[in-house]
Write a protein that holds these residues in place. Sequence first.
Motif, short mmCIF file in Angstrom:
data_model
loop_
_atom_site.label_atom_id
_atom_site.label_comp_id
_atom_site.label_asym_id
_atom_site.label_seq_id
_atom_site.Cartn_x
_atom_site.Cartn_y
_atom_site.Cartn_z
N LYS A 179 0.83 -1.19 0.00
CA LYS A 179 0.00 0.00 0.00
C LYS A 179 0.87 1.25 0.00
CE LYS A 179 -3.95 -1.93 2.53
NZ LYS A 179 -4.86 -1.75 3.70
N ASP B 236 -3.40 5.67 2.87
CA ASP B 236 -4.03 4.76 3.83
C ASP B 236 -4.65 5.54 4.98
OD1 ASP B 236 -4.88 2.44 4.93
OD2 ASP B 236 -2.90 1.73 5.58
N THR C 269 -9.33 9.14 2.28
CA THR C 269 -9.13 8.48 0.98
C THR C 269 -10.08 7.31 0.82
OG1 THR C 269 -6.80 9.12 0.98
CG2 THR C 269 -7.44 7.36 -0.51
N TYR C 270 -10.28 6.57 1.91
CA TYR C 270 -11.19 5.42 1.85
C TYR C 270 -12.61 5.89 1.51
CZ TYR C 270 -13.66 1.17 3.17
OH TYR C 270 -14.44 0.05 3.16
N CYS C 271 -13.06 6.96 2.14
CA CYS C 271 -14.41 7.47 1.88
C CYS C 271 -14.54 8.00 0.46
CB CYS C 271 -14.76 8.56 2.89
SG CYS C 271 -15.00 7.96 4.57
N MET D 250 -9.70 2.77 -2.02
CA MET D 250 -10.12 2.08 -0.80
C MET D 250 -9.03 1.15 -0.28
SD MET D 250 -14.09 1.27 -1.80
CE MET D 250 -14.43 0.31 -0.31
N HIS D 251 -8.20 0.64 -1.20
CA HIS D 251 -7.11 -0.25 -0.80
C HIS D 251 -5.78 0.49 -0.66
CE1 HIS D 251 -10.01 -3.35 -2.00
NE2 HIS D 251 -9.26 -4.20 -1.32
N ALA D 252 -5.81 1.82 -0.84
CA ALA D 252 -4.58 2.64 -0.76
C ALA D 252 -3.49 2.05 -1.63
CB ALA D 252 -4.11 2.75 0.71
#
Length: 214
Positions: free
Chosen positions: A95, A100, A104-106, A171-173
């Motif tokens: 990653k 991470d 970024t995930y959102c 979502m997985h960076a």
Amino acid sequence: MWRFSACSWRADLCVMTWLLHYVDPLDLGFVAAVLTIAFNPFFWNVVARWEHRTRKLSHAFRSPHLACYSLGGVILLLNVLRSHCFTQAMLSQPKMEGLDNLTTYCLGLALLGVGTVFVLSSFFALGFTGTFLGDYFGILKEARVTTFPFSIVDNPMYWGSTANYLGWALMHASPTGLLLTVVVALVYVVAILYEEPFTAEIYRQKPGKSHRRR
């Protein structure tokens, strides 16, 4: 127009160069993902044009609709394989620490949602045969599709799919996922440039009929 296109290509190259600092392009998972990304549109264009020229599939299945459904099923399976290879390539490489985080995930989740809306709404607007190259089988639309999402973007199936991959990568960076998403986008650009003139010619030969595809 040309200047914008040249700037866009330079930006893509800069992004790919930056991402290559974080990605091992010789990793077998990465190579498999690139091959499946490139193969899928090549496959469906070759088969669809062959069918348009010879009607071999329609004759073999004794129905253009059944032939189109069969090709669509194969395309779906190939897309599942592409997504699997994409995911495995991401998981096989590290990653990016800067990606991470929750923000970024959102963002990735939001892009995944938008992409899914584009893909599904495009499918429902076109129907199965409209989505899976029915016009190459002689199954033509009576009128141009202008409802959502075609009312706001051309080729929403392609760009929705690209948004899905971008969201999944964020979502997985994953820098590997980001680089593969660039490859997806470039392959789709080439596919659009290759498909649209041919499809337009099909409809030009049928007076009074026009449409809008992926």
